[in-house]
Scaffold this active site. Structure first.
Site, short mmCIF file in Angstrom:
data_model
loop_
_atom_site.label_atom_id
_atom_site.label_comp_id
_atom_site.label_asym_id
_atom_site.label_seq_id
_atom_site.Cartn_x
_atom_site.Cartn_y
_atom_site.Cartn_z
N GLN A 199 -47.13 -41.76 -0.61
CA GLN A 199 -47.10 -40.41 -1.18
C GLN A 199 -48.48 -39.76 -1.18
O GLN A 199 -48.59 -38.54 -1.04
CB GLN A 199 -46.55 -40.44 -2.62
CG GLN A 199 -45.07 -40.82 -2.72
CD GLN A 199 -44.12 -39.79 -2.10
OE1 GLN A 199 -44.42 -38.61 -1.99
NE2 GLN A 199 -42.96 -40.27 -1.67
N HIS A 226 -42.76 -48.29 -5.96
CA HIS A 226 -41.59 -48.12 -5.10
C HIS A 226 -41.12 -49.52 -4.69
O HIS A 226 -41.93 -50.44 -4.59
CB HIS A 226 -42.05 -47.32 -3.87
CG HIS A 226 -40.96 -46.91 -2.94
ND1 HIS A 226 -40.43 -47.75 -2.00
CD2 HIS A 226 -40.33 -45.72 -2.77
CE1 HIS A 226 -39.52 -47.10 -1.28
NE2 HIS A 226 -39.43 -45.87 -1.73
N LYS A 286 -43.50 -38.87 6.29
CA LYS A 286 -43.77 -38.10 5.07
C LYS A 286 -44.98 -37.18 5.22
O LYS A 286 -45.36 -36.50 4.29
CB LYS A 286 -44.02 -39.07 3.90
CG LYS A 286 -42.77 -39.85 3.48
CD LYS A 286 -43.02 -40.57 2.17
CE LYS A 286 -42.11 -41.77 2.01
NZ LYS A 286 -40.79 -41.43 1.46
N CYS A 322 -35.64 -45.23 -5.07
CA CYS A 322 -36.19 -46.54 -4.70
C CYS A 322 -37.25 -47.01 -5.67
O CYS A 322 -38.24 -47.63 -5.27
CB CYS A 322 -36.74 -46.52 -3.29
SG CYS A 322 -35.46 -46.33 -2.06
N ASP A 332 -50.65 -48.42 -1.84
CA ASP A 332 -49.49 -47.79 -1.24
C ASP A 332 -49.78 -46.29 -1.19
O ASP A 332 -49.71 -45.60 -2.20
CB ASP A 332 -48.24 -48.08 -2.08
CG ASP A 332 -47.01 -47.36 -1.56
OD1 ASP A 332 -47.13 -46.55 -0.61
OD2 ASP A 332 -45.91 -47.59 -2.10
#
Ligand code: PLP
Ligand code: PLP
Lengths: 412, 134, 412, 134
Positions: A208, A128, A231, A370, A205
């Protein structure tokens, strides 16, 4: 693989008021855009409500009752979040504005004090922009060198390239645990282990992955983990940085201001300890307390059950979408994937697809999500993405597929 | 059929009349909508009386952005540059004949933005945001 | 001077649910800590509630109905906030995490691209750490030189020192419009004008002034203004930076990530326009919409009326506190002051004072209020601060004073 | 009288028995509570049998921080260092004889933190936060 029967979806859906919205009279919202931001259960909404109605106060510096209560709730939420990802200590949790700021914090502070011109940082081609642009900025400023673990045709990381990249003696390997475009679940433990063996730190990261999969930073031996509240059922305006204590201790502060200091004179200051050193100014108090409530909610349902549910839905979505002539699904098969399906439909632009789906109540997202480089890799400027979370059902995926046939009708 | 997807728009999207490049050209300019990645390039031939004699576009994007580009090229062919300069948001909406939400409005206006950038020879005449609010 | 009769305090108080809280059975909360954070009216709380219950979506990149609505509401709130401070354009409003981050943004981006070793930045001795530490960090990194407009014994800026400081040809004069400790209202227009005449930019810390006084950035010709949502009836987790368009356009980005870009490739990116260039990642969507509702609320009451009310309460508080033997009030008299009163009580530590006040329901704050240098200036490590806002009454100040006599009883 | 403000605490705050400095000393250490700016310095004389023979403190701060420092100095006078090392949060609470909220707890523990820093000769044995949570 567990099935949805371990979760009472009907009860869960009743907790999310937005699922009752009609996008137009008679057309119920089918929310398949949780990859962009999740919906919030009443438990989270009401917790923040309660805070603003009866508990609101600034923290840390107050001795009055509301301030003490707010401080306890704020720091209590930090503890819950630490436990949620199995951090060893609460102080390893730093609150930021969003996952993006968390990455920037690491790039600014750890990066500027550890990386020299020529030093290598390894990323992946499926990152991302949040885990790409901050490093590009540092590359421009410092002359550090970025290298990328390639993405295969099948939409997974080409792990055969990793040893070669690690021979460059990178200082850091920073990579997503779950692609927001391809849904790919990356081999986190394997990459972290290889990075460490090569003398590099490993940053993950989790924007998600943390909402969708159980996370154990100690078992995975992750050095830095970033994720976003919004999220994972929590409010907007809040991100998290996990960092190992020793690393955080050694890093210079990011922003200057109140709360991050120990003493200030006109021309000098000394910094507070971790994590306060990185939390300058009044923090997102209501939001942190809200995320604490979100974590309680996720724990009650159970991350294992949520992961199984999301995976089952994703498998079903792949199966149903593959039936539709002209649909091209990006990313790997269900064995390496969860929580979303990005696709194109022949003859119709993704933007038009999303727009027409919307007319049938189905909220998806169209664009580059993104993550322009991975789109470029697959030769498309944009995809339509349907993404799933604990409140979604197979019936909603059926509605998506039916609506796709309507798109085809228009662009026939 | 769905209002937004009038036959006109689908037709222009699927069978554009003014797609292509011009070589030589007097003006060429391109830009994109960062929100969705739509891209438009416009080539013009302007004669010595300051009239657009030919106009072509190439691009990638949704039906709204591509159809509006095609309709806009048609409209400006034969138009004095002075008049091109006066074209505004409403002209595009009139060409399309539909109402648009704020996101799709920017899709529709991308070709106008590129046209203005090309004709005025400026990098950023007005941002898409400003054009949409105009 | 207008009086409180232009405001219907009873109706206003009914809008703030927290004012009904009892800190213990029978003891009602008297909230005199708005300088730290303000309370929130139902109009703001309910607006955010409504967002999370029926409108929640990520913005900018979505074409589905919720995303379009959220984008419109988010950008609409930006417009309201621009209008509230009379900015020429909406795009001159950048959303940050808090006022502190706003200052850091300017120091990082404008500062790093405009300040060299030896360049002078003028601050004041009454700055909050938020407008001090970021410049100290830049001084450490870059060798810029900090100079300070002194504070007089009477607690106002020593304006006679300004011409001499401006002869140093500073690049920036950055100062508070209202001290959070002394309550001092500084001569903003005069300082900005003098700064400009000397070729310096003028940045104003409006964290305390924007909630309490009408603000007109164009009339004052301010270059940068920073303030926080949570001190002006809005939610936590949100700050604002106003900057003149041309300045913002010329500044490099602060953080990298989604939404602040135009195009991204693996090794390069180009930035989006202002203000998005400075808003990397998912913004504080609910919070921005909430601050929009707060601004609506403030406008409905009227900033002139609020300023008059706050001033009248402050005058009354000064009068009543002066009656108490052993109380020493910091800062100037009412002609240069509003919205708070910081004091010490002989024989009792400020921390103890605040604690005992709390037992009588009176919420104040004790400490250095994130402004250590001004405390050092006045030779005290800490003060107790009572701060006032539109929902406070003279009766509450009477309760404060009665409780102070109880403190004296304990420390007799 | 208010519970938190027991006579003992007010008395020790207003008339500390162990306030002052020691010169010479074997240990001296100081630190502050960044939250409220309270400051404590502790000087010790430890003899060759590793027993604290004298203890004094100076400082600025609220009644809780100053009274707890004074009571703590009293307690450790004549105590073997090995025993000083084992002092914990609960010992301070026992000395004060009151319940404390999280903020005031740190006021109370500041002197213990300084003592541990001084005796162990380490800069940061445990942060106040950690001590408060211990
Ligand atoms: C004058 C002043 N400046 C800056 C700030 C910092 O505000 P925040 O903590 O919301 O960033 C404050 C509030 O504490 C303040 O009073
Ligand atoms: C994989 C990934 N990383 C980072 C981000 C950035 O998150 P945020 O926008 O909340 O900062 C996102 C969300 O868009 C994401 O999907």
């Amino acid at each position: 693989m567990a099935d949805t029967h371990t979760m009472d979806i009907k009860r869960i859906r009743a907790d999310f008021p937005v699922l009752d919205v009609e996008v137009k009279p008679g057309v119920k919202l089918v929310y398949l855009d949780s990859g962009a931001t999740s919906q919030k259960p009443v438990q989270v909404i009401e917790r923040m409500n309660q805070y603003y109605r009866a508990e609101n106060a600034n923290i840390h510096r107050g001795v009055h009752k509301l301030a003490e209560q707010a401080t306890e709730d704020y720091e209590g939420a930090r503890g819950k979040i630490a436990k949620f990802i199995n951090a060893a200590k609460s102080k390893e949790i730093v609150f930021t504005r969003n996952a993006t700021e968390s990455v920037n914090l690491v790039a600014h502070t750890w990066g500027r004090s550890n990386l020299q011109a020529g030093d290598v940082v390894v990323l992946t081609e499926m990152e991302h922009h949040a885990n790409l642009v901050p490093w590009q900025m540092l590359a421009n400023e410092r002359g550090i060198r970025l290298e990328f673990i390639p993405v295969t045709e099948g939409g997974v990381l080409d792990m055969s390239a990793l040893p070669g990249l690690l021979e460059l003696k990178p200082k850091l390997v920073s990579f997503t645990a779950m692609s927001n475009v391809l849904g790919t679940i990356t081999p986190v433990a394997e990459i972290v282990k290889a990075a460490h063996a090569a003398g590099a730190l490993a940053m993950v990261d989790g924007a998600q992955s943390v909402p969708h999969l159980p996370t154990d930073v100690q078992a995975l031996d992750i050095d830095f983990l970033v994720f976003s509240s919004h999220k994972m059922l929590g409010p907007t305006g809040l991100g998290v940085l996990y960092g190992k204590e020793a690393l955080l201790e050694a890093m210079p502060p990011f922003m200057g201001g109140g709360d991050m200091i120990k003493r200030v004179k006109l021309r000098e200051f000394s910094t507070a300890g971790v994590p306060h050193k990185f939390e300058a100014g009044t923090p997102a108090i209501a939001e942190v307390i809200g995320l604490g409530a979100a974590v309680d909610y996720l724990n009650e349902i159970g991350m294992e059950a949520i992961a199984a549910h999301d995976r089952e839905l994703t498998a079903y979505a792949l199966e149903r979408l593959e039936e539709v002539p002209g649909v091209w699904i990006f990313g790997p098969g269900i064995e390496h994937k969860s929580s979303n399906a990005s696709f194109t439909l022949k003859g119709a632009h993704p933007h038009d697809v999303a727009e027409i789906l919307n007319r049938h109540g189905v909220a998806t997202r169209a664009g580059h999500h993104c993550a322009m480089p991975v789109h470029e890799k697959f030769g498309v400027p944009a995809t339509t993405r349907a993404s799933f979370y604990l409140y979604n059902t197979k019936e909603e995926i059926d509605t998506l597929v039916e609506a796709l046939y309507q798109v085809k009708e228009i662009f026939k | 059929m769905d209002d937004l997807y009038r036959e006109l728009i689908i037709d222009r999207y699927q069978n554009p009349r003014f797609s292509g490049t011009l070589d030589p050209h007097t003006h060429s300019y391109e830009d994109d909508n960062p929100v969705c990645g739509d891209h438009i390039r416009i080539d013009l031939r302007v004669d010595d009386k300051d009239v657009v004699t030919e106009a072509k576009f190439t691009g990638e994007g949704c039906s709204i952005s591509q159809a509006s580009a095609d309709l806009l090229m048609e409209k400006i062919t034969g138009m004095p540059v002075a008049e091109v300069r006066t074209l505004a948001k409403q002209d595009i909406l009139d060409l399309l004949g539909i109402e648009l939400g704020p996101v799709r409005l920017k899709c529709a206006l991308l070709s106008l933005k590129v046209l203005k950038g090309g004709v005025y020879g400026l990098d950023e005449v007005m941002s898409l945001d400003e054009l949409a609010e105009s």
